[in-house]
Design a protein around this motif. Structure first.
Motif, PDB file in Angstrom:
ATOM      1  N   ASP A  72     -42.681 -51.886  56.925  1.00  0.00           N
ATOM      2  CA  ASP A  72     -43.544 -51.981  58.098  1.00  0.00           C
ATOM      3  C   ASP A  72     -44.053 -53.404  58.328  1.00  0.00           C
ATOM      4  N   LYS A  74     -37.072 -49.535  56.603  1.00  0.00           N
ATOM      5  CA  LYS A  74     -38.006 -48.822  55.725  1.00  0.00           C
ATOM      6  C   LYS A  74     -39.334 -49.550  55.557  1.00  0.00           C
ATOM      7  N   SER A 100     -35.036 -54.468  56.813  1.00  0.00           N
ATOM      8  CA  SER A 100     -34.998 -53.050  56.453  1.00  0.00           C
ATOM      9  C   SER A 100     -35.846 -52.212  57.402  1.00  0.00           C
TER      10      SER A 100
END
Length: 102
Positions: free
Chosen positions: A52, A50, A48
């Motif tokens: 980190d 999104k 993803s």
């Protein structure tokens, strides 16, 4: 208490998708999955945009006692000191149990 799902997402100093990262993932699985009480050890790669973090580990413990034994096991303690703290740049840990609705 019900089973505990222990998950950690992380990134490595060496980056991702390289020989050093693959060695870390493989060695980690071999060492940690062999500790008594560890069930369903899995290694994940983050996909993803999104998130980190680059990788994840997931494992299950039958109960809090099994989880505590894992945390204090000499192999785990040595792994954290000699591998995790030196090679992981950032991480987030989460421990979950099934929600029992009334």
């Amino acid at each position: 208490m019900s089973a505990i799902k222990h998950m950690v997402v992380f990134s490595l100093h060496s980056g991702k998708e390289n020989e050093e990262a693959e060695l870390f993932l493989r060695t980690s699985k071999e060492e940690l999955a062999a500790i008594p009480g560890v069930e369903q050890f899995e290694v994940f790669r983050q996909v993803s945009p999104k998130a980190d973090f680059d990788y994840g580990f997931s494992m299950v413990f039958a109960d809090g006692q099994a989880y505590e034994s894992y945390n204090n096991h000499p192999v785990h303690v040595q792994y954290v000191q000699e591998r995790w703290l030196k090679q992981v740049i950032r991480f987030q840990e989460i421990d979950l149990t099934l929600h029992q609705s009334s």
